[in-house]
Motif scaffolding. Structure first.
Motif, PDB file in Angstrom:
ATOM      1  N   LEU A 165       0.828  -1.222   0.000  1.00 20.69           N
ATOM      2  CA  LEU A 165       0.000   0.000   0.000  1.00 20.69           C
ATOM      3  C   LEU A 165       0.860   1.268   0.000  1.00 20.69           C
ATOM      4  CD1 LEU A 165      -2.833  -0.935   2.523  1.00 20.69           C
ATOM      5  CD2 LEU A 165      -3.047  -0.639   0.044  1.00 20.69           C
ATOM      6  N   PHE A 191      -0.090   4.822  -1.756  1.00 22.97           N
ATOM      7  CA  PHE A 191      -0.474   5.972  -0.936  1.00 22.97           C
ATOM      8  C   PHE A 191       0.432   7.177  -1.223  1.00 22.97           C
ATOM      9  CE2 PHE A 191      -2.946   4.124   2.931  1.00 22.97           C
ATOM     10  CZ  PHE A 191      -3.801   3.494   2.054  1.00 22.97           C
ATOM     11  N   SER A 193      -0.287   8.779   7.467  1.00 23.08           N
ATOM     12  CA  SER A 193      -0.778   7.647   6.670  1.00 23.08           C
ATOM     13  C   SER A 193      -0.089   6.352   7.084  1.00 23.08           C
ATOM     14  CB  SER A 193      -0.526   7.879   5.178  1.00 23.08           C
ATOM     15  OG  SER A 193      -1.066   9.089   4.783  1.00 23.08           O
TER      16      SER A 193
END
Lengths: 373, 46
Positions: free
Chosen positions: A209, A213, B30
């Motif tokens: 990911l 991202f 994040s």
């Protein structure tokens, strides 16, 4: 016989000076192992393009334009920014972001160590460079050759040759520049600081990911960085997905090798004596050094600043790894740590900051393109 | 010395450096979120 030697009379002193410069670059590449993959092709290219009426570059002879192969390569691979971007796929495929994912605080060192870019940008403008050229010169502080080429080419800087020579030369000099600067702005007590160990495992899904991202975040916030960060992260996704091992190997080896061969010699088109042997070139070489010095200062000072408040102290030397010269900077700092204390292992932290610098330098390139354009 | 050019770059430099810290801050958050979300899969790391 006269025809064979006629071109000898076209030889000028500046051509010979460029041969010497080319020779020095080849010497540094072979004898000193300084970025040989690029300095050797650039050095040879500098000789190639500085032969009078060299057929390797475009010439107008008797009103007829004869296109040179290096100009063809330049237009095909650098003017359209293809070569640096392809190189970024390879760089992305080579980088393991695990040390950063386990210790994401290191991202901020990556940001701080871009200080040299902006300091040099302003300094270059003060010294009289046009704002776009100043931005191109400042980006030497990205400590990242492809980013320097990408940004300088984006701004159509006439100093591309000098910028690239400075960028790659100073990257090779990181083991000299960084210890010198760090020792002057840190105390021995600071250099002895031990940092707590971090785990070195990350779930595979996080590694997959992560590049997606980063691409989305950077793309939204600095859209001009999308090509750079996107290709970097595409290479990393190929590496981490686990189902493209053959492509990953090619991206790590054959692809960057092929591009590097062409990139180095093609860059030399911008090293023709009439463009390269100028006062500005020497200024750019000086400004490049300033950029690397202030990158290091920025990273180290952030470490010292954090230590004013943090319970778990950071070794400020790790901040210097926030430059993008990967993995050289991390190795240098790890070695410095061991010299101060043979039981202080900073490598994982240093690598984390170093890969953060890779991301930050690309984002800095995108931001500077957004802000100056 | 080009003082005007220098002054012109100052705001760009400040915004640029600030911009990098903001982007890195968002990336930091994040990573933290993703790490928290997938923390249970820590053994599945290869």
């Amino acid at each position: 016989m006269e025809l064979i030697f006629a071109n000898l009379f076209n030889l000028e002193l500046q051509h010979v000076v460029m041969w010497l410069i080319g020779g020095i670059l080849i010497y540094l590449a072979i004898k000193k192992d300084m970025e040989p993959t690029l300095l050797l092709p650039i050095g040879f290219g500098a000789i190639l393009v500085n032969l009078p009426f060299s057929g390797a570059v475009t010439q107008v002879i008797d009103g007829v334009t004869e296109v040179g192969v290096l100009d063809v390569l330049f237009n095909a691979g650098i003017a359209n920014e293809l070569f640096p971007l392809l190189l970024f796929i390879g760089i992305g495929a080579m980088i393991d972001f695990t040390p950063l994912l386990t210790n994401p605080k290191m991202l901020f060192f990556g940001a701080a160590a871009q200080f040299g870019i902006f300091f040099t940008f302003s300094l270059a403008a003060l010294l009289g460079f046009d704002i776009k050229d100043a931005a191109s010169i400042g980006i030497i502080g990205a400590a990242d050759g492809p980013t320097s080429i990408f940004v300088a080419n984006y701004f159509n800087s006439k100093y591309l040759g000098a910028i690239i020579v400075a960028a790659y030369s100073y990257m090779a000099l990181v083991p000299i520049i960084q210890p010198f600067v760090i020792r002057r702005i840190t105390t021995r007590e600071e250099r002895l600081i031990r940092m707590e160990n971090v785990k070195n495992t990350v779930p595979r899904i996080v590694k997959i990911l992560f590049p997606i991202f980063i691409t989305i975040i950077a793309g939204i916030m600095a859209p001009r960085s999308v090509a750079l960060i996107g290709f970097l992260m595409f290479g990393n996704l190929i590496r981490e997905c686990g189902v493209l091992n053959i492509l990953s190997e090619t991206a790590q080896k054959e692809l960057p090798n092929l591009i590097t061969i062409l990139l180095g010699i093609t860059v030399a088109t911008k090293m023709q004596a009439e463009y390269f042997l100028t006062r500005e070139t020497f200024m750019i070489l000086g400004l490049g050094l300033v950029a690397f010095v202030f990158d290091t200062v920025g990273g180290v000072l952030l470490g010292k600043f954090i230590n004013l408040f943090a319970k778990n102290k950071v070794n400020p030397m790790v901040g210097a790894c926030g430059i993008s010269a990967f993995p050289m900077s991390a190795r240098v700092i790890h070695k410095m740590g061991l010299e101060e204390d043979p039981h202080n292992f900073l490598l994982m932290h240093a690598v984390g900051a170093n890969v953060a610098g890779q991301i930050a330098s690309v984002i800095a390139g995108g931001l500077i393109m957004n802000l100056v354009a | 010395m080009n003082i005007d050019g220098f002054l012109q770059t100052l705001s760009i430099a400040l915004r640029g450096l600030g911009g990098i810290f903001i982007v890195m801050g968002i990336i930091y958050l994040s990573i933290k979120l993703v790490n928290i979300f997938f923390a249970d899969n820590g053994n599945n790391n290869k």
